[in-house]
Design an enzyme around this catalytic site. Structure first.
Site, PDB file in Angstrom:
ATOM      1  N   ARG A 191      23.507  18.595  -1.935  1.00 39.86           N
ATOM      2  CA  ARG A 191      23.360  17.574  -1.737  1.00 39.86           C
ATOM      3  C   ARG A 191      24.587  16.577  -3.013  1.00 39.86           C
ATOM      4  NH1 ARG A 191      19.755  14.869   2.510  1.00 39.86           N
ATOM      5  NH2 ARG A 191      18.904  16.272   3.763  1.00 39.86           N
ATOM      6  N   HIS A 231      -5.868 -13.763   8.475  1.00 36.16           N
ATOM      7  CA  HIS A 231      -4.379 -13.249   8.444  1.00 36.16           C
ATOM      8  C   HIS A 231      -5.525 -11.808   9.048  1.00 36.16           C
ATOM      9  CE1 HIS A 231      -2.238 -15.615   6.656  1.00 36.16           C
ATOM     10  NE2 HIS A 231      -2.659 -15.784   5.893  1.00 36.16           N
ATOM     11  N   ARG A 258       0.869 -10.234   5.228  1.00 38.85           N
ATOM     12  CA  ARG A 258       2.376 -10.744   6.265  1.00 38.85           C
ATOM     13  C   ARG A 258       3.148  -9.892   7.643  1.00 38.85           C
ATOM     14  NH1 ARG A 258       6.103  -9.228   0.777  1.00 38.85           N
ATOM     15  NH2 ARG A 258       7.874  -9.785   2.912  1.00 38.85           N
ATOM     16  N   PRO A 267       0.629  -1.006   0.075  1.00 39.14           N
ATOM     17  CA  PRO A 267      -0.421  -0.248   0.052  1.00 39.14           C
ATOM     18  C   PRO A 267       1.195   1.213   0.044  1.00 39.14           C
ATOM     19  CG  PRO A 267      -0.327  -1.478   2.293  1.00 39.14           C
ATOM     20  CD  PRO A 267       0.562  -2.288   1.376  1.00 39.14           C
ATOM     21  N   GLU A 268       1.020   1.832  -1.755  1.00 36.33           N
ATOM     22  CA  GLU A 268       1.363   3.418  -0.934  1.00 36.33           C
ATOM     23  C   GLU A 268       0.087   4.586  -0.367  1.00 36.33           C
ATOM     24  OE1 GLU A 268       4.386   3.584  -1.851  1.00 36.33           O
ATOM     25  OE2 GLU A 268       5.228   1.861  -2.365  1.00 36.33           O
TER      26      GLU A 268
END
Ligand code: ZN
Length: 271
Positions: free
Chosen positions: A152, A91, A110, A2-3
């Site tokens: 950077r 789950h 997971r 999931p983003e």
């Protein structure tokens, strides 16, 4: 995984079902998530009314009168609204049960997801306090990226994926945004102009917003007892298209590795 767009869609999907409702009970079937779920949670949240549901980075914050439940979906987690009488599957680790058996069910094969309870300001919680700006808010803009990147040498792709700088820009979104802004993902972050960062900030918002809109059509999945809410797809210009022609110049899309992750870009359009 999931983003941010999936988490945002989850937030919008569950909020109307649970806001203003009181937690009758919580059932924790498995405490061994990414971090053990505290045994104080049951006592803390039972009888509490959910005042608001919001998102910070990829965390969902469910605020009650006395504290906040901080939930992360991890690598494979999802939430949906079911009736409490629907038998839990292997789950389905946590149920928040509201009146009339309405239940927020957390599924996570997971078990990289997490649940924390805090009675303090959740933004000061150790998981949240060092996070960078939200990508969809005004704080992400060209000036911010320009200022934060000076000096950077890190590749710009890794720079925008750094959650201390800006949160929620996953691997796919980073590749797609850099393509749309015409920036080579290997360029040093500190050597990119302010004008390019203005454009990059704009396209990041566009890519994420498009993905959230695509997910809006899957909202009904949150109340579907049968299916699991799927992670939605949006149109990809470069990601996963190695060797295929760039839609703009026809030059084959190239795939490289950056920080153990795949990056896709057009060697002609991005410099
Ligand atoms: Zn091209």
């Amino acid at each position: 995984m999931p983003e941010l767009p999936e988490v945002e869609t989850t937030c919008r999907g569950i909020a109307p079902h649970i806001t203003g409702r009181t937690v009758n009970r919580i059932v924790v079937r498995n405490r061994n998530l990414r971090w053990p779920v505290t045994r104080r949670l049951e006592q803390a949240i039972t009888g509490e009314t959910i005042e608001s549901v919001r998102r910070r980075a990829k965390y969902l914050l469910m605020k009650t009168g006395s504290g906040t439940l901080i939930l992360h979906l991890g690598m494979s987690g999802s939430l949906r609204i079911v009736n409490a009488i629907v038998p839990p599957e292997k789950h389905d680790h946590v149920d928040l049960v509201f009146p009339h058996y309405k239940t927020l069910r957390f599924t996570d094969p997971r078990r990289f997801g997490s649940l924390h309870w805090t009675t303090r300001d959740p933004m000061q919680h150790k998981l949240l306090r060092d996070l960078g700006v939200e990508p969809l808010g005004d704080e992400l803009n060209g000036e911010y990226l320009y200022a934060a990147s000076r000096g950077r040498r890190v590749d710009v792709k890794q720079f925008i994926m750094n959650s201390h700088i800006v949160v929620g820009i996953g691997n796919i979104y980073a590749s797609e945004s850099l393509y749309m802004a015409g920036i080579n993902p290997r360029r040093a972050a500190g050597r990119i102009s302010r004008a390019k960062y203005e454009l990059l900030a704009e396209v990041i918002k566009e890519v994420l917003t498009d993905s959230i809109s695509a997910g809006g059509t899957t909202l009904r999945d949150f109340v579907n007892d049968e299916g699991k809410p799927g992670y939605f797809r949006f149109h990809l210009n470069v990601y996963g298209r190695a060797g295929e022609p760039c839609i703009s110049c026809q030059v084959p899309i190239r795939e490289i590795r950056q920080g153990q992750r795949s990056t896709f870009y057009c060697p002609k359009c991005q410099h």
